[in-house]
Write a protein that holds these residues in place. Structure first.
Motif, short mmCIF file in Angstrom:
data_model
loop_
_atom_site.label_atom_id
_atom_site.label_comp_id
_atom_site.label_asym_id
_atom_site.label_seq_id
_atom_site.Cartn_x
_atom_site.Cartn_y
_atom_site.Cartn_z
N VAL A 75 0.83 -1.20 0.00
CA VAL A 75 0.00 0.00 0.00
C VAL A 75 0.86 1.25 0.00
N PHE A 76 1.92 1.28 0.81
CA PHE A 76 2.76 2.46 0.88
C PHE A 76 3.45 2.74 -0.46
N VAL A 77 3.98 1.70 -1.10
CA VAL A 77 4.65 1.91 -2.40
C VAL A 77 3.62 2.25 -3.47
N ARG A 78 2.44 1.68 -3.37
CA ARG A 78 1.38 2.04 -4.32
C ARG A 78 1.07 3.53 -4.24
N MET A 79 0.99 4.08 -3.03
CA MET A 79 0.72 5.50 -2.88
C MET A 79 1.81 6.34 -3.53
N PHE A 80 3.06 5.91 -3.36
CA PHE A 80 4.17 6.64 -3.96
C PHE A 80 4.07 6.63 -5.48
N VAL A 81 3.81 5.47 -6.08
CA VAL A 81 3.75 5.37 -7.53
C VAL A 81 2.55 6.12 -8.08
N GLU A 82 1.41 6.06 -7.38
CA GLU A 82 0.25 6.82 -7.83
C GLU A 82 0.52 8.33 -7.77
N SER A 83 1.28 8.75 -6.75
CA SER A 83 1.63 10.17 -6.68
C SER A 83 2.55 10.55 -7.83
N LEU A 84 3.43 9.62 -8.23
CA LEU A 84 4.30 9.84 -9.38
C LEU A 84 3.47 9.99 -10.65
N HIS A 85 2.45 9.19 -10.79
CA HIS A 85 1.58 9.27 -11.97
C HIS A 85 0.78 10.57 -11.97
N LYS A 86 0.41 11.07 -10.80
CA LYS A 86 -0.35 12.32 -10.75
C LYS A 86 0.54 13.50 -11.14
N SER A 87 1.82 13.44 -10.77
CA SER A 87 2.73 14.53 -11.11
C SER A 87 3.24 14.40 -12.54
N ARG A 88 3.23 13.17 -13.08
CA ARG A 88 3.68 12.94 -14.46
C ARG A 88 2.63 12.11 -15.20
N PRO A 89 1.52 12.75 -15.58
CA PRO A 89 0.44 12.01 -16.25
C PRO A 89 0.87 11.38 -17.57
N ASP A 90 1.91 11.94 -18.22
CA ASP A 90 2.38 11.35 -19.48
C ASP A 90 2.94 9.95 -19.25
N ARG A 91 3.59 9.76 -18.09
CA ARG A 91 4.13 8.44 -17.75
C ARG A 91 2.99 7.43 -17.58
N ALA A 92 1.95 7.85 -16.86
CA ALA A 92 0.80 6.97 -16.64
C ALA A 92 0.13 6.62 -17.96
N GLU A 93 -0.03 7.59 -18.85
CA GLU A 93 -0.68 7.35 -20.13
C GLU A 93 0.16 6.40 -20.99
N HIS A 94 1.46 6.57 -20.96
CA HIS A 94 2.35 5.68 -21.72
C HIS A 94 2.21 4.23 -21.25
N ILE A 95 2.17 4.04 -19.93
CA ILE A 95 2.02 2.68 -19.38
C ILE A 95 0.67 2.10 -19.77
N ARG A 96 -0.37 2.93 -19.71
CA ARG A 96 -1.71 2.44 -20.04
C ARG A 96 -1.79 2.00 -21.50
N LEU A 97 -1.21 2.78 -22.40
CA LEU A 97 -1.24 2.45 -23.82
C LEU A 97 -0.38 1.22 -24.13
N ARG A 98 0.79 1.14 -23.47
CA ARG A 98 1.69 0.03 -23.73
C ARG A 98 1.06 -1.30 -23.34
N HIS A 99 0.29 -1.29 -22.27
CA HIS A 99 -0.34 -2.53 -21.79
C HIS A 99 -1.79 -2.65 -22.27
N ARG A 100 -2.21 -1.75 -23.14
CA ARG A 100 -3.55 -1.78 -23.73
C ARG A 100 -4.63 -1.86 -22.67
N MET A 101 -4.48 -1.02 -21.66
CA MET A 101 -5.45 -0.99 -20.57
C MET A 101 -6.52 0.04 -20.87
N PRO A 102 -7.78 -0.19 -20.43
CA PRO A 102 -8.85 0.77 -20.66
C PRO A 102 -8.58 2.08 -19.93
#
Length: 459
Positions: free
Chosen positions: A327-354
């Motif tokens: 849970v603690f590491v999940r919070m850190f990574v989610e905060s990283l995605h909030k500060s860098r939405p381009d990273r989150a979008e890249h991961i979503r597209l690469r894994h073909r996630m909705p």
């Protein structure tokens, strides 16, 4: 406004069906037991046994206030996550609305806490298994380290599961709870309970002597601060999310679940307190470590006491190791995605996630697995014979809470008082805000005292 009508649902974490009757409510309970077992570390048991051995039944009311404080904090967090009017799915989303830097700060500091927590939890687990199997596998001074290795491996396997992770947590928590209830039920049968003294301890009875008031106040403040300002309070909202609870329709179920878990926690810690009061109070013998808990149980029920206690310690800390770091590491990574939405979008597209699966992206981010593996494995070095003991690491871990207490409390107050974030029916009343501020102030004071204790211990 009903949150359900506009909140997206993660594809990887489906929304659970709302319960409709008593049987459904009972079957739906879960996060409360999982998080309560996560809150119950050896520190809780040691604190209760120390108070029971020193003061008997006199200060049990401080335990009641401390646990009610934790219930209030966690219930407020849950109210925001379920009832906010802006579509936030997790409590971290709300902190991001208070200040953009809050999620990153909370995520980073909780990772530090996770590292320290796993360090002393692995020592506790290794020590417990070493005591249980010393006659079969004698390892001498290396026993704790040798048993900490398979403990870390098993915890890593369970905590890294992509599918069925939450169900695995529930099974571990239920097993742990069964061991704890059985252990202390047997202990209470062995010692008995002085119900007259117990009732008096719940009625603000003070210990005799001139220092009675000071002792009661310091004990109460320490307990309230330790639980009210703990970063572990953030676990419950995330466990709700993994369970699939979304929106205001789950608020009733959430309150029942948290109340049940809180009641169980109070009963277990109270049992430890009573056993200590019945076996150690007035004997000039106290408890300062997990070994003291084993001695207490031996006095309560004889030779079977220590093995029962070591089983309880192992299952409790193992559940912590499985639950907290993820849970603690999940919070850190989610905060990283909030500060860098381009990273989150890249991961979503690469894994073909909705597009609505943004809350499960952390499982596909390399940063999560790198940090998670470091937190789960590097702390093994503290189990080596020449490293600091569990008491030092426990004090250090609790004192690190000073990094998160201000952010968690201040952010929570702002979130739950802003009418642009909360519906009018769920926004804080004045007394709720005042209570949050008071618990936060006590938490800061208690953390400051812990830091002084660590400085004195290391100096």
């Amino acid at each position: 406004m009903n949150h359900d009508s506009h909140t997206p649902t993660d594809a990887a974490t489906p929304t659970a069906p709302p319960p409709t009757g008593f049987t459904d409510y009972v079957k739906s309970l879960g996060p409360g037991i999982v998080v309560v077992v996560s809150w119950l570390g050896t520190g809780d048991f040691i604190s209760a046994s120390v108070a029971g051995s020193n003061f008997g039944y006199a200060l049990i009311w401080t335990l009641l206030i401390a646990i009610l404080s934790r219930y209030f904090i966690v219930s407020t967090m849950s109210r925001y996550q379920l009832c906010n009017s802006v579509g936030d799915e997790t409590i971290l989303d709300g902190y991001g609305r208070v200040w953009r830097g809050f999620p990153t700060y909370i995520g980073a500091t909780t990772c530090v806490l996770g590292f320290v927590y796993v360090s002393f939890l692995l020592i506790a687990a290794g020590t417990a298994l070493d005591h249980l199997f010393a006659a079969v596998v004698p390892a001498g001074q290396w026993g704790t380290f040798c048993w900490a290795i398979p403990t870390a491996a098993a915890a890593l396997w369970l905590a890294s599961r992509r599918d069925g992770h939450y169900r695995a947590l529930e099974i571990v928590a239920q097993l742990t709870m069964a061991v704890l209830v059985l252990s202390f039920f047997v202990a209470l049968v062995g010692t008995g309970v002085d119900f007259g003294e117990l009732f008096g301890g719940l009625l603000f009875e003070l210990p005799p002597g001139e220092a009675g008031y000071i002792t009661a106040a310091s004990t109460a403040v320490g307990l309230i601060g330790a639980v009210g300002g703990s970063a572990a309070n953030l676990l419950y909202p995330y466990l709700m999310h993994e369970k699939g609870w979304r929106g205001q329709s789950y608020r009733k179920l959430q309150r029942i679940d948290l109340r049940f878990g809180t009641l169980v926690m109070f009963g277990l810690v109270l049992a430890v307190w009573v056993v200590a009061a019945e076996t150690l109070h007035g004997t000039e013998q106290g408890v300062s470590s997990a070994d003291g808990l084993a001695l207490m149980m031996e006095k309560a029920i004889g030779p079977a006491g220590p093995p029962i206690m070591w089983c309880a310690v192992f299952f409790t800390v193992f559940n912590n190791i499985v639950t907290q770091p993820r849970v603690f590491v999940r919070m850190f990574v989610e905060s990283l995605h909030k500060s860098r939405p381009d990273r989150a979008e890249h991961i979503r597209l690469r894994h073909r996630m909705p597009a609505n699966a943004h809350k499960e992206l952390f499982l596909h981010d390399r940063v999560f697995w790198i940090v998670f593996l470091l937190i789960m494995t590097v702390p093994l070095v503290f189990s080596l014979p020449f490293m600091p003991g569990m008491v030092v690491l426990t004090l250090l871990g609790n004192s690190v809470n000073v990094l998160t207490v201000p952010a968690v409390i201040i952010g929570l107050i702002v979130m739950t008082t802003r009418r642009d974030l909360m519906p009018a029916s769920h926004v804080n009343k004045w007394w709720q805000t005042t209570t949050l501020a008071l618990i936060g102030a006590i938490g800061l004071w208690a953390t400051y005292q812990l830091i002084l204790s660590v400085v004195n211990l290391l100096g």
